[in-house]
Structure formats: C-alpha cells, structure tokens
Motif scaffolding. Structure first.
Motif, short mmCIF file in Angstrom:
data_model
loop_
_atom_site.label_atom_id
_atom_site.label_comp_id
_atom_site.label_asym_id
_atom_site.label_seq_id
_atom_site.Cartn_x
_atom_site.Cartn_y
_atom_site.Cartn_z
N LYS A 132 0.84 -1.21 0.00
CA LYS A 132 0.00 0.00 0.00
C LYS A 132 0.87 1.25 0.00
O LYS A 132 0.55 2.25 -0.66
N LEU A 133 1.94 1.19 0.75
CA LEU A 133 2.84 2.34 0.81
C LEU A 133 3.42 2.66 -0.57
O LEU A 133 3.51 3.83 -0.97
N VAL A 134 3.79 1.62 -1.29
CA VAL A 134 4.32 1.82 -2.64
C VAL A 134 3.27 2.50 -3.52
O VAL A 134 3.58 3.41 -4.30
N GLN A 135 2.01 2.10 -3.39
CA GLN A 135 0.96 2.73 -4.21
C GLN A 135 0.75 4.19 -3.81
O GLN A 135 0.34 5.01 -4.64
N ALA A 136 1.02 4.50 -2.55
CA ALA A 136 0.71 5.84 -2.05
C ALA A 136 1.84 6.84 -2.25
O ALA A 136 1.63 8.05 -2.16
N GLU A 137 3.05 6.36 -2.49
CA GLU A 137 4.19 7.27 -2.59
C GLU A 137 4.45 7.61 -4.06
O GLU A 137 4.76 6.72 -4.86
N PRO A 138 4.37 8.89 -4.43
CA PRO A 138 4.56 9.27 -5.83
C PRO A 138 5.89 8.80 -6.43
O PRO A 138 5.96 8.48 -7.61
N GLU A 139 6.92 8.74 -5.60
CA GLU A 139 8.22 8.30 -6.12
C GLU A 139 8.23 6.81 -6.50
O GLU A 139 9.12 6.34 -7.20
#
Ligand SMILES: [Zn+2]
Length: 388
Positions: free
Chosen positions: A294-301
């Motif tokens: 989820k964190l990967v999906q939420a971080e623009p980078e």
C-alpha cells in the motif's frame, strides 16, 4: 500436502510440494499456470531500463514453511498475501536454496547470486559482489540510491562485499533499526526490550556494534526524525519488523532509493519453540507486506514504477524428519527446509500467474540485474525468464 513417507527422495518431496501448491493456487486464486515459453502480456521488456524503475526486495522473515504459508492449511495465516498481493503477482512455487541455511549467510547468498560460505555468526562481508555493488558500479548510481534495512547487528556487513573489483564505497547503505533505537535510548532501554532482541538463534554471537553518533545522525539528517519522535513512536510498535517498516517508510519518503532491500526476521522467534509465536510472526509479516504494498501505491516516487519481490530466505524443518524439531529449527537440510516460494508484483510483472519450474536462490540477483539493466558478471544463477 499429500502424505509422504521417509523413503521419498528429496526430489520427490520437492515435486510433491510444488504440485500441491500449484494445484491449489490454480483453483483457489483463479490463477493461470504459466509457461516459460509463453510471452508475458504485461511484460515491460528489456527496454524498461531507463533508471526510473525501482525494485524492493522483501525477505519474508527468517525461515517460513509452506505449510504455514501458501500450502492450503497455511493460507489462513497470510490473508494479505493471499487476498491482496497474490492476484497481482507472478508466483513461483519452487525456489530452492542449495546453500547454508543460516539467515545471514543465506540472505548474503540471495544478495550476491552466489552460495556464500562465510560464517553465519561472524561479522564478515559477503565474498562475492552484492547486487548493490553491481547496480551502483554499472549504472553509476550514488550511494543514497541503494539501501538495506536489516534486522540485527549480524547483518551490518551485508551492504558490500570483500571483492576487490567492487567492495568498499560501492555498496548499499545499511540501516539497522535496532541499532538506531539503541543509540536513541541510551537510558531506559527496558521499555524497548521487545524491539531490541537481536538474534533468535544459537550461538548467540551477533556483534555488539559500537558508536551511536552516526546512527543519530542518520535519524535526524537522512530520515528527518527527531530522537524524541522516534522514541515515542517506537513505544507504539510491537516487534522488530514493525520497527523496520517504520524506518522503511521514512526512508522511502525522504530518500526514495531505487534499490531497497528489507529483511524481516520476526518469524525466526520459532527457535524459542512456541508454535503460536511462530504463527504470530507469520501473520505480522503478512500484514507488513500488505502495508508495504500500500505504501508503494501511495508514494509518488514509487507508484506505478516499482517491482516488489517477496521471498523467504528458506523454509524450516519438516515435522517427520527425526533429525529435527519441525518448525522450531532449520538444521536438517531436508527438502522442506530448502524449498520455498517467491512472488513478484508491480511494474513489468505479469499478474495472476503461477510458475512451477524450480528456481534457485541465486537466480534473484541476475533477475534484478536484467530488470534494472545492469550486469551481474560473477553470479552463479540465471535471470528468471518470466520476469525479465
Ligand atoms: Zn533461524
């Protein structure tokens, strides 16, 4: 799992394991059986090596068996992997580790693509170049672009090898969250004991690291965390791996490395002999993998350009091997302890497909090299064709 007898050869056991996992996954998760000959439809191809793609490797916690994870009877322990990640993944049912089954040396082997033979309990660098060195040297990447977040002091040398053509100055930066916490709480450590347990195995010889100033500098200057905030937040965490994921989140936001390696270790509490703690470790690791996705999906980078690979370092002993104590240890070297799984998902990975052919631990590094476009000349393994 089909019933097995003592007379089954390791090969038969491995084949049985793979067959039962594959058959179940095909029906329960509605996944197709892939083939090495089949071109993948969501394939990014070798052209996708412009430096934008990011890769996160997560080792799934210090020895996890199939029967408590992806085998039918284990799936209730991994609801996030089963429900959220697997349908988006290419799943490999048979990843074999032919090396030494100690966590540091096995993780080093995963990171070098060679079965390392260094002492699992000594503070030694891997002997062959790590994926971080190949990546940084070949693509001329700066030091902040490759990071390792590792569970215990014993992993402090994993970032770079002793190889003369690579080595010092070319590796990954390594963060040991427990070491950060030790530096931050020089007094009153007792409040944090549950986060600071450093090694679940005997011999109990992870090196005590000295210093502290460097760690505090990492906290404040790189992770942008004040010592007080870090200490306060740590009080809310239940395990070392939760502490690691907290650090990973900060690292992704503040530094956004393109090659990030996270080693989980809570599951290895199994050495203490309590099955319930082992299962609790698996459930927590499953939850943390879901959070990282989820964190990967939420971080623009990271969103849309990150490939995640999740795999245990190896399994644990089988219940019916007289030489072991089942889930508690990994010392018999039987087929169950050597055979595990791997899932890959995200950028460039075909979704919802199961691959049944055997892979080896040493195939990971050349695969990462092919994904990101750098050469891995000294590895023993081969790129996994279905991922590159
Ligand atoms: Zn262990």
């Amino acid at each position: 799992m089909p019933p097995r007898t003592q007379s089954d050869s390791p090969r038969e056991l491995s084949e049985g394991l793979a067959r039962s996992r594959r058959d179940f996954l095909r029906t329960a998760a509605g996944m197709a059986l892939g083939s090495a000959l089949l071109p993948s439809s969501a394939h990014a191809g070798p052209g996708m090596t412009t430096g934008k793609r990011k890769v996160i490797v997560i080792t799934f916690g210090g020895g996890a068996r199939d029967q408590e994870t992806f085998a039918p009877e284990g799936q209730e322990n991994i609801p996030h992997l089963m429900g959220e990640l697997l349908p988006r993944s290419a799943f490999f049912t048979q990843l074999v580790n032919r090396g030494i089954l100690g966590h540091y040396v096995a993780t080093a082997s995963l990171a070098t693509g060679v079965y390392e033979t260094i002492n699992n309990f000594a503070s030694l660098p891997p002997e062959h170049p790590t994926v971080f060195e190949y990546y940084r040297k070949d693509l001329k990447r700066p030091s902040y672009d490759a990071w390792v977040v590792a569970p215990s002091n014993g992993f402090n040398r994993i970032g770079e090898s002793s190889n003369r053509s690579y080595g010092p100055g070319l590796g990954a930066r390594v963060i040991l969250p427990k070491h950060l916490l030790t530096a931050a709480v020089s007094e009153g450590r007792r409040d944090y004991d549950h986060l600071l347990r450093d090694n679940y195995e005997t011999p109990f010889s992870a090196p005590e690291l000295r210093g502290g100033e460097f760690e505090l500098q990492q906290l404040e200057e790189i992770l942008k965390l004040s010592v007080d905030d870090f200490k306060a937040h740590a009080r809310t965490l239940s395990s070392p791996d939760e502490l690691s994921v907290y650090i990973v989140r900060q690292l992704m936001r503040q530094v956004a490395p393109s090659l990030l390696w996270i080693t989980m270790h809570d599951i290895d509490i199994a050495h203490a002999g309590a099955y319930s703690l082992y299962i609790e470790g698996i459930r927590r690791t499953d939850r943390l993998c879901g959070e990282l996705w989820k964190l990967v999906q939420a971080e623009p980078e990271y969103a849309g350009k990150t490939t995640i690979v999740i795999l245990p370092d190896f399994g644990r002993d089988s219940d019916d091997d007289a030489g072991g104590n089942g889930f508690q240890h990994h010392r018999t070297g039987d087929a169950l302890s050597r055979t595990t799984w791997m899932l890959a998902l995200g950028a460039g990975v075909r979704e919802g497909v199961v691959y049944d052919r055997p892979l080896e631990s040493t195939d990971l590094v050349p695969t990462l090299g092919a994904m990101l476009g750098f050469s891995t000349s000294l590895v023993q393994g081969k790129p996994i064709a279905e991922l590159v």
